[in-house]
Structures are given as C-alpha cells and as structure tokens.
Design a protein around this motif. Structure first.
Motif, short mmCIF file in Angstrom:
data_model
loop_
_atom_site.label_atom_id
_atom_site.label_comp_id
_atom_site.label_asym_id
_atom_site.label_seq_id
_atom_site.Cartn_x
_atom_site.Cartn_y
_atom_site.Cartn_z
N ILE A 99 0.85 -1.19 0.00
CA ILE A 99 0.00 0.00 0.00
C ILE A 99 0.89 1.23 0.00
O ILE A 99 1.73 1.41 0.89
CB ILE A 99 -0.94 0.02 1.22
CG1 ILE A 99 -1.87 -1.19 1.20
CG2 ILE A 99 -1.75 1.31 1.25
CD1 ILE A 99 -2.80 -1.27 2.41
N THR A 100 0.72 2.08 -1.00
CA THR A 100 1.47 3.33 -1.11
C THR A 100 0.59 4.48 -0.64
O THR A 100 -0.57 4.59 -1.06
CB THR A 100 1.91 3.57 -2.57
OG1 THR A 100 2.73 2.49 -2.99
CG2 THR A 100 2.68 4.88 -2.69
N PRO A 153 8.01 10.12 0.27
CA PRO A 153 8.58 11.37 0.79
C PRO A 153 8.04 12.59 0.05
O PRO A 153 7.75 12.55 -1.14
CB PRO A 153 10.09 11.20 0.54
CG PRO A 153 10.30 9.72 0.43
CD PRO A 153 9.05 9.18 -0.18
N GLY A 154 7.93 13.69 0.78
CA GLY A 154 7.36 14.91 0.22
C GLY A 154 8.13 15.46 -0.95
O GLY A 154 7.56 16.10 -1.83
N MET A 155 9.46 15.25 -0.98
CA MET A 155 10.25 15.80 -2.07
C MET A 155 9.99 15.09 -3.40
O MET A 155 10.39 15.57 -4.45
CB MET A 155 11.74 15.72 -1.73
CG MET A 155 12.30 14.32 -1.62
SD MET A 155 14.05 14.32 -1.18
CE MET A 155 14.00 15.05 0.46
N GLU A 156 9.28 13.94 -3.36
CA GLU A 156 9.04 13.18 -4.58
C GLU A 156 7.67 13.44 -5.19
O GLU A 156 7.39 12.97 -6.30
CB GLU A 156 9.21 11.68 -4.31
CG GLU A 156 10.63 11.30 -3.88
CD GLU A 156 10.78 9.81 -3.67
OE1 GLU A 156 9.88 9.06 -4.09
OE2 GLU A 156 11.80 9.39 -3.07
N HIS A 214 0.90 16.68 2.72
CA HIS A 214 1.66 17.28 3.83
C HIS A 214 2.53 16.18 4.41
O HIS A 214 2.23 15.62 5.46
CB HIS A 214 0.72 17.84 4.90
CG HIS A 214 -0.04 19.04 4.48
ND1 HIS A 214 0.53 20.29 4.36
CD2 HIS A 214 -1.34 19.19 4.13
CE1 HIS A 214 -0.39 21.15 3.98
NE2 HIS A 214 -1.52 20.52 3.81
N ALA A 215 3.61 15.88 3.72
CA ALA A 215 4.39 14.69 4.06
C ALA A 215 5.24 14.86 5.32
O ALA A 215 5.89 13.93 5.75
CB ALA A 215 5.29 14.29 2.90
N GLY A 216 5.25 16.06 5.90
CA GLY A 216 5.95 16.24 7.16
C GLY A 216 5.13 15.63 8.29
O GLY A 216 4.21 14.83 8.09
N THR A 217 5.43 16.02 9.51
CA THR A 217 4.74 15.44 10.66
C THR A 217 3.69 16.36 11.25
O THR A 217 3.04 16.03 12.23
CB THR A 217 5.77 15.11 11.76
OG1 THR A 217 6.45 16.32 12.13
CG2 THR A 217 6.77 14.08 11.27
N LYS A 218 3.49 17.56 10.65
CA LYS A 218 2.56 18.53 11.23
C LYS A 218 1.13 18.02 11.17
O LYS A 218 0.38 18.12 12.14
CB LYS A 218 2.68 19.86 10.49
CG LYS A 218 1.72 20.93 11.01
CD LYS A 218 1.91 22.23 10.25
CE LYS A 218 0.93 23.29 10.75
NZ LYS A 218 1.08 24.56 10.04
N HIS A 219 0.71 17.47 10.04
CA HIS A 219 -0.68 17.04 9.88
C HIS A 219 -0.88 15.57 10.22
O HIS A 219 -1.94 15.18 10.69
CB HIS A 219 -1.15 17.31 8.45
CG HIS A 219 -1.37 18.75 8.16
ND1 HIS A 219 -0.33 19.63 7.93
CD2 HIS A 219 -2.51 19.49 8.07
CE1 HIS A 219 -0.82 20.82 7.71
NE2 HIS A 219 -2.13 20.77 7.78
N ALA A 220 0.12 14.76 9.93
CA ALA A 220 0.00 13.33 10.22
C ALA A 220 1.40 12.76 10.44
O ALA A 220 2.22 12.77 9.54
CB ALA A 220 -0.71 12.61 9.07
N SER A 221 1.63 12.25 11.64
CA SER A 221 2.92 11.64 11.94
C SER A 221 2.98 10.25 11.33
O SER A 221 1.95 9.68 10.94
CB SER A 221 3.13 11.56 13.45
OG SER A 221 2.18 10.68 14.03
N ASP A 222 4.16 9.67 11.27
CA ASP A 222 4.31 8.31 10.76
C ASP A 222 3.50 7.33 11.62
O ASP A 222 2.92 6.37 11.11
CB ASP A 222 5.79 7.91 10.76
CG ASP A 222 6.57 8.65 9.69
OD1 ASP A 222 5.95 9.13 8.73
OD2 ASP A 222 7.80 8.75 9.83
#
Length: 767
Positions: free
Chosen positions: A638-639, A693-696, A644-652
């Motif tokens: 599952i991808t 990752p957000g940079m991708e 918002h790939a940082g942790t502000k809105h949703a952490s890992d």
C-alpha cells in the motif's frame, strides 16, 4: 543534483554592482521617537514600550549601526527567485533565504496569516472621523510620519487612549511601513488603531515584511537607492545566516537578548566585508521547518520549482552543495533592466542557456529512455515474480508446480513484450517522434514512472484527448487532468445553475450554493461528499473508456472503504479464528458490505479479489486531513501519497495506525473471497506499506487543499501519468473550478441538503 537543477546567480560572479553608493532608508526617522516620547505620559510610553510593537522602540535605544555595504553585498549575491516574497542569496556554495519566517525570527513580530490582510471591509466610524480631525489628517488618508510628528506637539489635551493611538501610529508609519516621511500610509491599516487591543495583536510583522520585500525586489543595485520598510532587518539577516561573522562584525550584546534585532549593536566598520562573508564555514540557510511547512502562506505567491529543489536538497542529510551546482555566469551583468512597472525584467533562464542538441539526438533520447523505463518496469515485475516463487516453494510441492506453470507464462509474456518494445523502438524515426511530441507537450522519460514531472506543459492549447500518445504500458493515454480547454464554458453553465438559486449570493448552510462554493474555493477543506462525487466521476470515465487507464483491472473506492474497515478492525481482531487456522473472520456487516459492493465498484462480474490488481481510495487522518492510497495486489503493498508529508498534519505513527486495518484485513478478504483453486495465489500474510517522501510528489504548502491533491494523485496515477508540476498551490483555484465544472457537467450533481447524503453513491448521473 546537477547545476541545471538549481536557479542561476542573479549577477555573474565578479560582475556584481560595486557598493559605491549608500543604500538609503526611511525607518527610524531621527525626529520620530523623541517626538513620541515627549508627547506621551510616562505610563503611556511604558505601556507601548512593553507591548508587542515596543520592540521597535527598544531597537531605537540600541543606536544600531547601519552597514550599507554589508546589505548591498548580500543582495548582489542573490540567485534568481521567481517567488514574490522570498530572497535567496549564495554565500560561497550555500544558499540562504530571507522570507517571512526569517523576518519573524529576527523581529519577533506577529507574522500570522489572515484572510483579509488589506482590511478592505473596515467601515469609517464617527470615532475614527473625530480622531483623524484631532491629528489634522484627511479622513481618506493614512497619516504620514511628518503628520504624526506634528501631532505630537499639540496632543497634551487629548485623552489617554488617543495619545496611545498616536504612539502606535508612529510605530506603524515610522518602522512598519517606513516610507518617505511625507507620504500617506494605508488608511485601512491606520484605522485599526481605534481598537487598541486589536491593533497590538494584528500581524504587523507580515505587513512590515511585505513592504520591505516589495521595495527590495524593485531596486536596481547599480544605482543610488532608498529602501522602504524596516531595512535594518536585512543586516540582522546577515548576522543570522553567518553567526561567526556576526560575532566578529556585529557587536553582539551580552546574554543573547531576544529577538535577534535586539541582539546586536550593528557593524564595526571593518574592511574586507565581502571577503569575510564569503569565507564563512558555518552558515544557517533558513529557519528550520518540516519540508511541508517550509514556505510561508501568501495568497498571491509565485511558485518556483527551482527553489523547491533547493529546499529539498537542504532537507536531504546526504546532500552537499558544491561549486559545480552554481555556474559563475549569472543572468545579469552589473546592471538590472527595469520593466515599465518598475520591476525586474529578467531574461528567460532557459533562453539564456545555449543548447546544441540535434533533432536526431532528441529522438534517440526519447526512444531510448522510454525503452529503458519499460524494461526496468518489466524487470521489477519479473523479480517480484521470482520472489513470490521462492515463497511458494516453502509452502509445498503442489503449490510450486502451479506457481511454476504460472511463472512460465509470465516469463514468456515478459519476453514477448520486450521483443515488441525493441522492434517498435527501432521503427521510430525522427519524423515520427516529431509528429507524436507536439510543441505544447513535453514527454517525460526515464526509468521512474512518477517523479513529479508531467508529460504535458499544462498549456491551455494542449490536447485534452491524445489517442496517438501511448503510456508506459502501451495503453492509449486518455486526457490531461489539468487541461483547461472547454472548462470556461462548463464553469459558466455551473455558475448559471448556482446563481439561479433564490438565495444567491448568500450561502445558506447545507445548500447547493455552499456545496459548490466550498469545492471551488482554495483552502476550503473538502467534505466526504466532495470526495465521493469526484471518485464517481473517475468511475464513470473508467466504465466508458477502460483504454485510458493504466489497466482494466483497477477500481476506485470512496472514503467509506477505509472508514468501515477501521471501524470494525477491533471486532476483526477479537473474532474467533477459522477452523483451518488461516486467519480471522471479518465482522458480518463489513464482510457482506464489501463482498456485495466491490464487484459493482470494479465494473466486473466476478469477485473483486479475483479480478483487481490496483485499488485507489483515501484515508481520513485526524479528522481534518486527506491522504491518497494505492493498493497493489500484485506487489502486496500500500502506497500512501500525502500532500503534507511532514509530521505537522500526520505523523508516521498516525499513518501506521490508520493503514493497519487495511494491511491486515485486505489479504484476509483476498484469501476468503477467491475460489478454492486460486487460494494458493493469495497467501494470508499482511501487506507492507510506505509513505512517499514529500520531495518526490507535489506538496500542498498552504493548508486546506489536501483533498484536491489527494484526488489528483489518484487520477494521475490511474491514468499512468507522472504527478505534474501544474499540481501546486498557485494553480489550485483553476484546478478546483475545473473539478466543479466537470462534476456538474458529467454526473449532474446538484448539491444536497445534507453533506452526508447517500444519493451520491455509485453514479449520481443526470436524469
């Protein structure tokens, strides 16, 4: 990364304008603060001095030493930045940024976002009119610095509140705006002073930065210039970016006072300033933020993809900038060409680079890279097959025999596909390539399918339907999700429907007007029904044109998919195991819901587990954030695509918890739904998952549009298109309006009294 991926220098190295003329400024007029101090009572002065805006009075008391050459050098080190509200300068090989975040760090002022920064709806009250008469200022103008200084000499009989208002207006005119002393200020902002408490809490840092950055961006550094706004912040920015330089040249004060603008006395007037700046080894690029939060929110900000690359590189712990990334030649020599409006007119970055590629070389690159990409994809699939084959060997000889037979067929298919690709590639000529690649298109090639680049330039003249252009898988590519052809007419039809509502232009709660207003307006969070409706659009397109999509073995599910499974996950874990020990039983409600509904969603007659390779849906995280998911039954993975790939809105951790029911329950349903003779193909082992990752992938810098990004991730991937550069915040309004127009045009949604209406299920088509 290579040099071409980063923006170029603004000035050719060695050809920067010489700082032989001083940079003038208007901030901290020498007459203003003494006039205010003499006009106010001691307790009034103390109140303003200790308020959030008192930092400017404290700065005045420092007798800060202005260093014109220091600021001039920093500005001539600039690299090309198309974003309106940022400056990037190059210190050696390291880029440093001056943005709202750095200004906030330097000044400590409130730089928060407000919807109406211009305060356009402020009415002129009788109290305002009376106070403006006291100051002797035209009621339709904001007071100038000179007018405030003059008012200080005759305010002794005013009320305490009126004298406080005069003091705050002095800070506004003399430090925040800091324009020519005789020039009127913005009347709307000045009128805010009637509410003393509200005035202190207003985001004046954002106003001050806006004035400063606008003035800096318009200046020609080869001439004698004056900069409006609190220009001293630029000098403190140098100290912030170069802490060792600041310790030697900035006269830092003991005990590290905060904010930074109060931590230095200013320049000592040392020689060789430029050389000392460039030799610094310890450099602070920018205020540290998560990648998703790196860009301050501005309603009219430009988006510069090259600046995004710098930010991504800064966040990569393994990346180091070098001389190779920054060619010595800039886009300008020692002069800046000024446009009619007074703004910089920079030559095109692309036009200034000489490219000598021949047509035949371009054709070879097009064909060759495409071939490599497909072969790489096939190889990955081939490797996956053999990995699965190894697993089957451990499960018994009978399963191995079936697997070997299946793999033999797959290997033959791979060989035939590679042979066809090789033959087809050899037949391509330069003329055929030119015919297939239109001037308004840019084919993206390479071994990776989704690198954030689009096969389209997003030009409005691009074709919406391109039947001659094949995707990586050889299927017909159907349409460009970001093409604007015909959207205006559809949007006009939609707005005619909306305006026909007797309540328009009011937006009654739960009305069709409000429903479409939310969908069309940037930064408005999309509700479940908005997400469901656009998923229905994709289902309808899939049912009519299977050839447009990456496969005919895909399905689109709305948010109910994950919601129900996450709701029933504890029941699943607590249920009794099957008699054969193969796994857990699904709760009856969830089991019947999905075995009954999913075949319809998949547009097949058989069970979904037997027919589907790709499943697209979305997850609701923390109640206010959408992420897209792609479930691959082939890769058993599952991808997660998160805007918002940082942790502000949703952490890992939150992502892991949200996706856990799916990675556990999907393989169970696959195992239980397929016919007995095919169960060996679907062993009951949990799926894996990962967040890209957000940079991708394109990121939603301004919060509120995560639902739009989520839906576009799904649409692009299902069409076998890379995520395009057009998917970014600057374009979000036209993306939203296109979605709304297509929803109304294709499935005729009229809006509903309740946003959780069940009438949107499956296809809500026109009658």
């Amino acid at each position: 990364m290579v040099a071409s991926e980063f923006p170029r220098r603004l000035y050719t190295k060695g050809g920067e304008p010489v700082p032989d003329k001083s940079i003038g400024y208007y901030a901290d007029d020498y007459r203003l603060v003494p006039a205010l101090k003499s006009a106010l009572q001691e307790d009034e002065w103390e109140e303003i001095y200790e308020s959030p805006l008192g930092v400017f009075l404290k700065f005045h008391d420092l007798d800060f030493g202005w260093a014109s050459k220091l600021v001039h050098h920093m500005l001539t080190f600039q690299i090309v930045c198309k974003q309106r509200y940022e400056i990037w300068s190059l210190i050696g090989t390291t880029p440093v940024r001056f943005s709202l975040y750095e200004f906030e760090e330097i000044t400590g002022l409130n730089c928060g976002y407000v919807d109406d920064l211009a305060v356009t709806d402020l009415e002129l009250s009788d109290d305002m009119r009376a106070f403006w008469e006291l100051m002797g200022v035209d009621v339709e103008s904001g007071p100038s610095t000179i007018e405030i200084i003059e008012a200080c000499s005759n305010c002794s009989s005013w009320s305490r509140d009126d004298r406080l208002r005069l003091g705050y207006l002095g800070i506004y005119a003399g430090f925040i705006v800091a324009t020519r002393p005789g020039l009127s200020t913005n009347v709307n902002h000045a009128r805010l002073v009637m509410d003393l408490e509200g005035f202190k809490e207003f985001p004046w840092g954002r106003i001050a930065f806006h004035h400063l950055i606008k003035s800096v961006k318009e200046k020609d550094l080869s001439k004698n210039i004056h900069i409006e706004g609190f220009v001293q912040a630029l000098q403190v920015w140098v100290y912030y970016a170069l802490p060792d330089f600041a310790a030697e040249f900035g006269e830092p004060l003991p005990n590290d006072p905060t904010p930074l603008m109060l931590a230095y006395k200013g320049s000592r007037g040392r020689k060789n300033v430029k050389a000392n700046m460039l030799k610094q080894a310890r450099i602070q690029c920018c205020v540290a933020k998560d990648l998703a939060d790196m860009f301050p929110i501005w309603d009219d900000e430009e988006q510069d993809s090259n600046i995004f690359k710098i930010v991504n590189a800064i966040h990569d712990p393994h990346f180091k900038f070098s001389k190779n990334h920054w060619p010595l030649e800039g886009v300008l020599g020692a002069h800046i060409v000024k446009a009619e409006a007074g703004k910089r007119s920079l030559p095109s970055d692309e036009a200034s680079r000489k490219r000598t590629c021949t047509a035949s070389a371009s054709a070879a690159s097009f064909v060759g890279d495409e071939g490599v990409g497909v072969v790489t994809t096939l190889k990955a699939h081939f490797d996956q097959c053999f990995k699965s084959f190894t697993t089957k060997m451990l499960n018994g000889l009978g399963s191995c025999e079936k697997q070997i037979k299946l793999l033999t067929n797959k290997v033959e298919s791979v060989k035939r596909a590679v042979e066809e690709l090789t033959i087809g590639s050899a037949k391509h000529t330069e003329e055929e390539v030119k015919d297939n690649v239109q001037p308004t298109q840019q084919q993206v090639t390479g071994s990776k399918k989704h690198e954030g680049k689009s096969p389209f330039l997003g030009n409005s003249t691009a074709k919406a339907i391109i039947p001659t252009s094949a995707s990586h898988s050889g299927r017909v590519r159907g349409y460009d999700p970001f093409d604007q052809t015909g959207v205006r007419a559809k949007h006009t039809t939609l707005m005619n429907f909306v305006k026909a509502n007797p309540a328009y232009p009011r937006r009654p709660k739960n009305s069709s007007i409000e429903w479409y207003y939310i969908l069309r307006t940037p930064k408005k969070w999309l509700a479940d029904t908005h997400m469901k409706v656009y998923i229905n659009v994709l289902r309808l397109r899939l049912s009519k044109h299977l050839e447009w999509f990456v496969s005919n073995r895909i399905c689109f599910l709305n948010s109910m998919f994950a919601t129900v499974w996450r709701r029933d996950y504890n029941n699943f874990k607590n249920s009794e195991p099957n008699e054969d020990g193969s796994g857990k039983l699904l709760p009856p409600g969830a089991y019947s819901y999905y075995t009954g509904k999913l075949p319809i969603y998949c547009h097949t007659k058989k069970t979904w587990a037997y027919e589907v390779d790709h499943l697209y849906s979305m997850l609701h995280i923390r109640g206010d954030h959408w992420v897209a998911i792609w479930v691959s039954f082939v890769a058993r993975h599952i991808t997660i695509w998160d805007s918002h790939a940082g942790t502000k809105h949703a952490s890992d951790t939150q992502i892991d918890k949200a996706v856990e029911p799916l990675v556990v329950m999907i393989p169970y349903l696959l195992q239980t739904c397929v016919p007995d003779e095919d169960k060996w193909r679907f062993p009951y082992t949990p799926f894996t998952h990962s967040r890209v990752p957000g940079m991708e992938i394109p990121q939603n810098i301004h919060s509120g549009d995560c639902g739009v990004y989520c839906l576009k991730y799904i649409e692009c991937h299902a069409l076998d298109l890379p995520f395009p550069p057009q998917l970014y915040d600057k374009n979000i309004r036209q993306i939203r309006e296109k979605m709304a127009a297509e929803i109304f045009d294709e499935i005729g949604v009229r809006g509903h009294d309740k946003l959780d209406a069940t009438g949107l299920d499956i296809y809500d088509r026109k009658a």
